[in-house]
Design a protein around this motif. Structure first.
Motif, PDB file in Angstrom:
ATOM      1  N   VAL A 158       0.823  -1.210   0.000  1.00 56.11           N
ATOM      2  CA  VAL A 158       0.000   0.000   0.000  1.00 56.11           C
ATOM      3  C   VAL A 158       0.855   1.258   0.000  1.00 56.11           C
ATOM      4  O   VAL A 158       0.511   2.257  -0.653  1.00 56.11           O
ATOM      5  CB  VAL A 158      -0.963  -0.002   1.214  1.00 56.11           C
ATOM      6  N   GLU A 159       1.984   1.236   0.707  1.00 53.73           N
ATOM      7  CA  GLU A 159       2.823   2.432   0.745  1.00 53.73           C
ATOM      8  C   GLU A 159       3.384   2.754  -0.638  1.00 53.73           C
ATOM      9  O   GLU A 159       3.452   3.923  -1.046  1.00 53.73           O
ATOM     10  CB  GLU A 159       3.977   2.248   1.744  1.00 53.73           C
ATOM     11  N   GLY A 160       3.786   1.729  -1.365  1.00 53.44           N
ATOM     12  CA  GLY A 160       4.269   1.944  -2.728  1.00 53.44           C
ATOM     13  C   GLY A 160       3.185   2.525  -3.614  1.00 53.44           C
ATOM     14  O   GLY A 160       3.436   3.425  -4.425  1.00 53.44           O
ATOM     15  N   ALA A 161       1.963   2.029  -3.443  1.00 53.91           N
ATOM     16  CA  ALA A 161       0.834   2.561  -4.215  1.00 53.91           C
ATOM     17  C   ALA A 161       0.583   4.018  -3.868  1.00 53.91           C
ATOM     18  O   ALA A 161       0.295   4.844  -4.755  1.00 53.91           O
ATOM     19  CB  ALA A 161      -0.417   1.731  -3.930  1.00 53.91           C
ATOM     20  N   GLN A 162       0.703   4.355  -2.591  1.00 57.03           N
ATOM     21  CA  GLN A 162       0.493   5.740  -2.164  1.00 57.03           C
ATOM     22  C   GLN A 162       1.511   6.675  -2.816  1.00 57.03           C
ATOM     23  O   GLN A 162       1.158   7.749  -3.322  1.00 57.03           O
ATOM     24  CB  GLN A 162       0.601   5.832  -0.644  1.00 57.03           C
ATOM     25  N   GLN A 163       2.768   6.273  -2.855  1.00 61.38           N
ATOM     26  CA  GLN A 163       3.812   7.116  -3.437  1.00 61.38           C
ATOM     27  C   GLN A 163       3.586   7.327  -4.934  1.00 61.38           C
ATOM     28  O   GLN A 163       3.708   8.455  -5.448  1.00 61.38           O
ATOM     29  CB  GLN A 163       5.180   6.480  -3.193  1.00 61.38           C
TER      30      GLN A 163
ATOM     31  N   ALA B  66      -8.391   0.415  -3.720  1.00 62.56           N
ATOM     32  CA  ALA B  66      -7.746   0.618  -2.417  1.00 62.56           C
ATOM     33  C   ALA B  66      -8.710   0.434  -1.252  1.00 62.56           C
ATOM     34  O   ALA B  66      -8.286   0.454  -0.087  1.00 62.56           O
ATOM     35  CB  ALA B  66      -7.122   2.012  -2.354  1.00 62.56           C
ATOM     36  N   THR B  67      -9.997   0.233  -1.556  1.00 62.58           N
ATOM     37  CA  THR B  67     -10.999   0.089  -0.496  1.00 62.58           C
ATOM     38  C   THR B  67     -10.658  -1.053   0.455  1.00 62.58           C
ATOM     39  O   THR B  67     -10.829  -0.957   1.673  1.00 62.58           O
ATOM     40  CB  THR B  67     -12.393  -0.153  -1.106  1.00 62.58           C
ATOM     41  N   GLN B  68     -10.157  -2.163  -0.084  1.00 61.68           N
ATOM     42  CA  GLN B  68      -9.867  -3.337   0.754  1.00 61.68           C
ATOM     43  C   GLN B  68      -8.757  -3.067   1.770  1.00 61.68           C
ATOM     44  O   GLN B  68      -8.602  -3.813   2.743  1.00 61.68           O
ATOM     45  CB  GLN B  68      -9.482  -4.520  -0.138  1.00 61.68           C
ATOM     46  N   PHE B  69      -7.978  -1.994   1.541  1.00 65.86           N
ATOM     47  CA  PHE B  69      -6.907  -1.652   2.468  1.00 65.86           C
ATOM     48  C   PHE B  69      -7.235  -0.404   3.287  1.00 65.86           C
ATOM     49  O   PHE B  69      -6.347   0.229   3.866  1.00 65.86           O
ATOM     50  CB  PHE B  69      -5.602  -1.415   1.699  1.00 65.86           C
ATOM     51  N   ALA B  70      -8.505  -0.034   3.336  1.00 65.69           N
ATOM     52  CA  ALA B  70      -8.914   1.214   3.973  1.00 65.69           C
ATOM     53  C   ALA B  70      -8.597   1.251   5.464  1.00 65.69           C
ATOM     54  O   ALA B  70      -8.624   2.331   6.084  1.00 65.69           O
ATOM     55  CB  ALA B  70     -10.413   1.443   3.762  1.00 65.69           C
ATOM     56  N   HIS B  71      -8.284   0.118   6.047  1.00 69.48           N
ATOM     57  CA  HIS B  71      -7.922   0.100   7.469  1.00 69.48           C
ATOM     58  C   HIS B  71      -6.511   0.643   7.701  1.00 69.48           C
ATOM     59  O   HIS B  71      -6.124   0.903   8.848  1.00 69.48           O
ATOM     60  CB  HIS B  71      -8.003  -1.330   8.010  1.00 69.48           C
ATOM     61  N   THR B  72      -5.732   0.829   6.612  1.00 70.04           N
ATOM     62  CA  THR B  72      -4.371   1.354   6.757  1.00 70.04           C
ATOM     63  C   THR B  72      -4.366   2.862   6.506  1.00 70.04           C
ATOM     64  O   THR B  72      -5.139   3.376   5.705  1.00 70.04           O
ATOM     65  CB  THR B  72      -3.408   0.678   5.773  1.00 70.04           C
ATOM     66  N   SER B  73      -3.454   3.553   7.146  1.00 62.48           N
ATOM     67  CA  SER B  73      -3.388   5.005   6.971  1.00 62.48           C
ATOM     68  C   SER B  73      -2.952   5.373   5.557  1.00 62.48           C
ATOM     69  O   SER B  73      -3.410   6.370   4.985  1.00 62.48           O
ATOM     70  CB  SER B  73      -2.414   5.606   7.993  1.00 62.48           C
ATOM     71  N   ALA B  74      -2.079   4.553   4.934  1.00 64.25           N
ATOM     72  CA  ALA B  74      -1.613   4.840   3.581  1.00 64.25           C
ATOM     73  C   ALA B  74      -2.764   4.773   2.582  1.00 64.25           C
ATOM     74  O   ALA B  74      -2.891   5.635   1.696  1.00 64.25           O
ATOM     75  CB  ALA B  74      -0.516   3.850   3.184  1.00 64.25           C
ATOM     76  N   ALA B  75      -3.617   3.776   2.705  1.00 65.75           N
ATOM     77  CA  ALA B  75      -4.765   3.647   1.794  1.00 65.75           C
ATOM     78  C   ALA B  75      -5.770   4.760   2.030  1.00 65.75           C
ATOM     79  O   ALA B  75      -6.355   5.297   1.075  1.00 65.75           O
ATOM     80  CB  ALA B  75      -5.425   2.276   1.968  1.00 65.75           C
ATOM     81  N   ARG B  76      -5.980   5.104   3.300  1.00 66.60           N
ATOM     82  CA  ARG B  76      -6.920   6.198   3.583  1.00 66.60           C
ATOM     83  C   ARG B  76      -6.417   7.503   2.975  1.00 66.60           C
ATOM     84  O   ARG B  76      -7.193   8.283   2.392  1.00 66.60           O
ATOM     85  CB  ARG B  76      -7.123   6.344   5.092  1.00 66.60           C
ATOM     86  N   ASP B  77      -5.116   7.742   3.080  1.00 64.74           N
ATOM     87  CA  ASP B  77      -4.540   8.950   2.502  1.00 64.74           C
ATOM     88  C   ASP B  77      -4.644   8.928   0.975  1.00 64.74           C
ATOM     89  O   ASP B  77      -4.983   9.940   0.346  1.00 64.74           O
ATOM     90  CB  ASP B  77      -3.073   9.077   2.913  1.00 64.74           C
ATOM     91  N   LEU B  78      -4.354   7.773   0.375  1.00 63.54           N
ATOM     92  CA  LEU B  78      -4.451   7.625  -1.085  1.00 63.54           C
ATOM     93  C   LEU B  78      -5.862   7.958  -1.553  1.00 63.54           C
ATOM     94  O   LEU B  78      -6.058   8.728  -2.499  1.00 63.54           O
ATOM     95  CB  LEU B  78      -4.066   6.184  -1.451  1.00 63.54           C
ATOM     96  N   ARG B  79      -6.844   7.373  -0.889  1.00 65.22           N
ATOM     97  CA  ARG B  79      -8.235   7.589  -1.310  1.00 65.22           C
ATOM     98  C   ARG B  79      -8.666   9.042  -1.100  1.00 65.22           C
ATOM     99  O   ARG B  79      -9.361   9.630  -1.934  1.00 65.22           O
ATOM    100  CB  ARG B  79      -9.149   6.631  -0.527  1.00 65.22           C
ATOM    101  N   GLN B  80      -8.238   9.631  -0.002  1.00 65.19           N
ATOM    102  CA  GLN B  80      -8.611  11.016   0.264  1.00 65.19           C
ATOM    103  C   GLN B  80      -8.005  11.962  -0.764  1.00 65.19           C
ATOM    104  O   GLN B  80      -8.676  12.887  -1.245  1.00 65.19           O
ATOM    105  CB  GLN B  80      -8.157  11.424   1.670  1.00 65.19           C
ATOM    106  N   ARG B  81      -6.751  11.721  -1.134  1.00 64.06           N
ATOM    107  CA  ARG B  81      -6.100  12.582  -2.124  1.00 64.06           C
ATOM    108  C   ARG B  81      -6.813  12.493  -3.479  1.00 64.06           C
ATOM    109  O   ARG B  81      -6.955  13.488  -4.185  1.00 64.06           O
ATOM    110  CB  ARG B  81      -4.625  12.178  -2.274  1.00 64.06           C
TER     111      ARG B  81
END
Length: 482
Positions: free
Chosen positions: A424-429, A457-472
């Motif tokens: 997820v972190e790689g996806a966020q970057q 990214a919904t399936q990883f929404a419990h992680t902060s990186a996925a939440r940030d990705l989706r919010q951005r």
């Protein structure tokens, strides 16, 4: 019963639909008389000779065009989908032909009229992939059946048309090369800034070029070259419409451009147009249609396709097989694409294939591996993801600076590959970089890919990186949160 136009030409569209219906001239005349009588229309009793006049270009008086449309529509099983304009008759509200995808092949006049209609009437509207417009594109047999004749269709004889016209100018190689140069300029603008900004300018240029086809004289060789140049310009107009989210308009532009390519006796440009259509159908999730369009392009251009064209079509075949879960077929097609790419001699490739370089090949196959990773498990998923990351990384390292939209797609492909294996972190970057590029262009296709990434990214929404990705993404694109 009718009035002759000032510049009468055979009504190729009426002839096409009459032939498709299976009705003879006598049967059509009889059916019109019977329907007019049933409607209480007096004095409407055409005979076989009158039908021949309609076919030669005479416009019948109302309500005859509407009656003919109803009769042919019923015989063809199209009902109200067939319009007066489709039959080559003036519409009461001046609506021209070309709403139908089923235009006659080997009829240059019909092709010119269809392109002229589109370039006169198109307006820019803010559509996205999920609008009603996108749901009204043709698909399945409705799309593929009218296109099948392209593979074997021959161009109509231009010399006969030239003898019938009163030229208002003469077209030579200079005008054709000028149009090709303008097309290259618009294609570059599309790569740099997206399709929205330049779309109207391309349509205006198409209108001018079509006017030359319709009103000027030219040798057969120059006429073919001009049709080919108009077809290539039409592919750019269709691509820009696709990028702007105007899917119905894009499909109609691609269809008329394909007919122009046929009149230009240019199967290579035709194959290029079909691959554009395939990408659009894949974007709209008509994946089988996308694969069928690639197959049609491969078959129709089998004797004319350059190594780059063959490589491009095979790479798309790989992607669409991966989407459909045919992973072994996807890998075979990817191998064929890479083999064909090794045979490319840049100086021998047509201008419209300039975009297909090592970066584009790597990106297309890299996305195929990304999709395969998503559809796989265990060791195969890991292997496909590694291939995807390598090839998309290669694509990014080779991309010219002006291919901004392509770079955005590459970063999104990397982000989705990281998600496929839970990184997820790689996806966020990668998403952060893609969003920066997205801010520099105007492309609904990139927006749609961002929405897809947001949903994945919904399936990883419990992680902060996925939440940030989706919010951005939500801050940059209109998304309905899930």
């Amino acid at each position: 019963m009718g009035r002759p136009p000032l510049d009468r030409r055979p009504n190729d569209l009426l002839a096409h639909w009459l032939t498709r219906s299976g009705l003879s001239n006598v049967q059509l005349a009889r059916a019109v008389t019977q329907r007019a009588t049933a409607r209480g229309a007096k004095g409407v009793c055409p005979d076989e000779s009158r039908v021949r006049r309609w076919l030669s270009g005479e416009t019948p008086r109302a309500p005859v065009p509407e009656l003919i449309t109803e009769i042919l529509g019923e015989h063809l099983g199209l009902g109200s989908a067939l319009t007066v304009a489709d039959l080559g008759f003036p519409h009461p509200q001046h609506r021209a032909a070309a709403d139908s995808l089923d235009l006659p092949w080997q009829q240059s006049a019909a092709t010119i009229e269809a392109i002229a209609h589109l370039t006169r009437s198109e307006v820019m509207l803010p559509h996205t992939r999920d609008t009603p417009d996108a749901h009204h594109v043709h698909s399945g047999e409705q799309l593929l059946t009218p296109l099948q004749p392209w593979a074997t269709a021959k161009p109509s004889p231009l010399t006969e048309r030239l003898a019938e016209r009163a030229p208002s100018g003469r077209i030579g190689t200079l005008e054709v090369e000028g149009l090709r140069a303008i097309t290259a300029m618009f294609r570059d603008a599309d790569n740099r800034h997206g399709g929205v900004l330049s779309r109207k300018a391309v349509l205006a240029q198409m209108s001018d070029a079509t006017a030359m086809l319709d009103a000027c004289s030219y040798t057969e060789a120059n006429g073919r070259a001009l049709f080919s140049a108009v077809a290539d310009l039409g592919s750019v107009a269709g691509w820009m419409s696709f990028d702007a989210g105007l899917h119905k308009s894009a499909q109609r532009l691609f269809i008329t451009a394909l007919h122009a390519a046929n009149e230009g006796n240019d199967k290579a440009v035709g194959a290029h147009i079909l691959q554009c259509m395939a990408r659009q159908m894949s974007h709209l999730e008509h994946y089988t249609d996308a694969l069928d369009l690639v197959a049609l392009a491969q078959y129709g251009a089998r004797h004319h396709a350059s190594p780059a064209t063959k490589s491009m079509l095979a790479s798309l075949e790989s992607r669409f097989h991966a989407i459909l879960g045919n992973l072994d077929e996807s890998e075979r097609a990817a191998g064929h694409a890479e083999e064909a790419f090794l045979r490319i001699a840049i100086e021998d490739e047509p201008a419209h294939m300039a975009f297909f370089d090592k970066a584009e090949l790597s990106a297309t196959i890299g996305v195929a591996h990304q999709i395969a990773a998503k559809n796989s498990e265990g060791a195969r998923r890991t292997r496909c993801a590694e291939k995807s990351l390598t090839m998309l990384g290669t694509a990014l390292s080779l991309r010219p600076d002006h291919r901004v939209r392509s770079k955005a797609f590459d970063h999104l492909g990397l982000a989705r590959t990281h998600l496929a294996v839970g990184e997820v972190e790689g996806a966020q970057q990668e998403t952060e970089t893609a969003l920066i590029l997205f801010g520099a262009i105007n492309s609904n296709r990139v927006a749609d890919r961002l929405v897809e990434l947001h949903d994945e990214a919904t399936q990883f929404a419990h992680t902060s990186a996925a939440r940030d990705l989706r919010q951005r993404i939500e801050e940059s694109v209109t998304v309905t949160p899930t």
